[in-house]
Design a protein around this motif. Structure first.
Motif, PDB file in Angstrom:
ATOM      1  N   CYS A 145      -4.656  33.388  36.089  1.00 22.43           N
ATOM      2  CA  CYS A 145      -5.349  34.104  35.015  1.00 22.43           C
ATOM      3  C   CYS A 145      -6.034  35.359  35.544  1.00 22.43           C
ATOM      4  O   CYS A 145      -7.115  35.728  35.071  1.00 22.43           O
ATOM      5  N   ALA A 146      -5.445  36.016  36.513  1.00 24.14           N
ATOM      6  CA  ALA A 146      -6.042  37.217  37.100  1.00 24.14           C
ATOM      7  C   ALA A 146      -6.025  38.379  36.108  1.00 24.14           C
ATOM      8  O   ALA A 146      -5.197  38.430  35.193  1.00 24.14           O
ATOM      9  N   ASP A 147      -6.958  39.291  36.311  1.00 25.86           N
ATOM     10  CA  ASP A 147      -7.010  40.551  35.561  1.00 25.86           C
ATOM     11  C   ASP A 147      -7.048  40.371  34.047  1.00 25.86           C
ATOM     12  O   ASP A 147      -6.306  41.006  33.307  1.00 25.86           O
ATOM     13  N   ILE A 186       6.059  32.500  32.282  1.00 18.42           N
ATOM     14  CA  ILE A 186       5.487  33.833  32.507  1.00 18.42           C
ATOM     15  C   ILE A 186       4.985  34.410  31.183  1.00 18.42           C
ATOM     16  O   ILE A 186       5.770  34.693  30.276  1.00 18.42           O
ATOM     17  N   LEU A 187       3.675  34.600  31.107  1.00 20.06           N
ATOM     18  CA  LEU A 187       3.032  35.182  29.923  1.00 20.06           C
ATOM     19  C   LEU A 187       2.173  36.371  30.331  1.00 20.06           C
ATOM     20  O   LEU A 187       1.098  36.602  29.797  1.00 20.06           O
ATOM     21  N   LEU A 241      -6.280  27.554  40.758  1.00 15.17           N
ATOM     22  CA  LEU A 241      -6.773  28.355  39.639  1.00 15.17           C
ATOM     23  C   LEU A 241      -7.122  29.745  40.158  1.00 15.17           C
ATOM     24  O   LEU A 241      -8.020  29.897  40.985  1.00 15.17           O
ATOM     25  N   VAL A 242      -6.403  30.741  39.679  1.00 13.07           N
ATOM     26  CA  VAL A 242      -6.612  32.116  40.118  1.00 13.07           C
ATOM     27  C   VAL A 242      -7.324  32.884  39.004  1.00 13.07           C
ATOM     28  O   VAL A 242      -6.756  33.112  37.937  1.00 13.07           O
ATOM     29  N   LEU A 243      -8.573  33.275  39.271  1.00 12.17           N
ATOM     30  CA  LEU A 243      -9.393  34.044  38.333  1.00 12.17           C
ATOM     31  C   LEU A 243      -9.762  35.407  38.912  1.00 12.17           C
ATOM     32  O   LEU A 243     -10.759  36.011  38.514  1.00 12.17           O
ATOM     33  N   THR A 267      -1.646  36.223  33.711  1.00 12.66           N
ATOM     34  CA  THR A 267      -2.228  37.413  34.325  1.00 12.66           C
ATOM     35  C   THR A 267      -2.130  38.618  33.390  1.00 12.66           C
ATOM     36  O   THR A 267      -1.162  38.767  32.644  1.00 12.66           O
ATOM     37  N   ASP A 268      -3.141  39.488  33.455  1.00 15.43           N
ATOM     38  CA  ASP A 268      -3.149  40.774  32.748  1.00 15.43           C
ATOM     39  C   ASP A 268      -3.027  40.625  31.236  1.00 15.43           C
ATOM     40  O   ASP A 268      -2.168  41.215  30.600  1.00 15.43           O
ATOM     41  N   ASN A 269      -3.918  39.816  30.673  1.00 13.80           N
ATOM     42  CA  ASN A 269      -4.017  39.670  29.230  1.00 13.80           C
ATOM     43  C   ASN A 269      -5.433  40.030  28.805  1.00 13.80           C
ATOM     44  O   ASN A 269      -6.124  40.737  29.537  1.00 13.80           O
ATOM     45  N   ASN A 270      -5.868  39.560  27.655  1.00 14.62           N
ATOM     46  CA  ASN A 270      -7.213  39.875  27.146  1.00 14.62           C
ATOM     47  C   ASN A 270      -8.064  38.620  26.968  1.00 14.62           C
ATOM     48  O   ASN A 270      -8.927  38.573  26.089  1.00 14.62           O
ATOM     49  N   LEU A 271      -7.832  37.611  27.782  1.00 11.74           N
ATOM     50  CA  LEU A 271      -8.595  36.370  27.678  1.00 11.74           C
ATOM     51  C   LEU A 271     -10.059  36.609  28.049  1.00 11.74           C
ATOM     52  O   LEU A 271     -10.348  37.263  29.035  1.00 11.74           O
TER      53      LEU A 271
END
Length: 135
Positions: free
Chosen positions: A70-72, A24-25, A93-95, A49-53
């Motif tokens: 990798c949502a949000d 979990i990141l 893959l979740v975008l 999820t919920d980072n600044n990528l």
């Protein structure tokens, strides 16, 4: 916050509802993928999820990884060849809620990830393209 080996070691690790080992990141303001080789390929799923990528790239070889959340973020681009070569077991893959706006980005994912079974692009500008439904 940079994605460091120390952060990876101190982050939450659990078995998710699917029985997968998950790292979990979430919500750490991570700007780029780096140092994931420090996970020693011990995870079936990684939640970013919920980072600044901004780009989905720079993955090391992770043979076990099958789910990538990798949502949000602010993802606009995807290095399809990097995903295909270094995440050979990637099935999900979740975008959701990103900034993918071009069909060629989606095409790169499809062409390079032969094991992919689930791709979520809900809330991305690409879903508004006239030919997206046929793609």
């Amino acid at each position: 916050m940079r994605l460091s080996a120390t952060l990876l070691q101190s982050s939450e690790q659990r078995t998710n509802a699917l029985g997968e080992r998950e790292l979990i990141l979430r919500g750490l303001s991570i700007p780029a993928i780096e140092h994931l080789a420090a996970t020693l390929d011990q995870f079936d799923a990684i939640d970013l999820t919920d980072n600044n990528l901004v780009r989905l790239d720079n993955f090391p070889r992770l043979n076990r990884l099958s789910s990538l959340l990798c949502a949000d973020n602010a993802i606009e681009g995807v290095d399809g060849p990097n995903l295909g070569q270094n995440l050979p077991a990637l099935k999900s893959l979740v975008l959701t809620g990103n900034r993918v706006g071009r069909l060629d980005e989606v095409k790169k994912i499809g062409e390079n990830c032969p094991q992919l079974e689930f791709l979520s692009l809900i809330g991305n500008p690409v879903t508004n393209c006239p030919t997206y439904g046929n793609f």
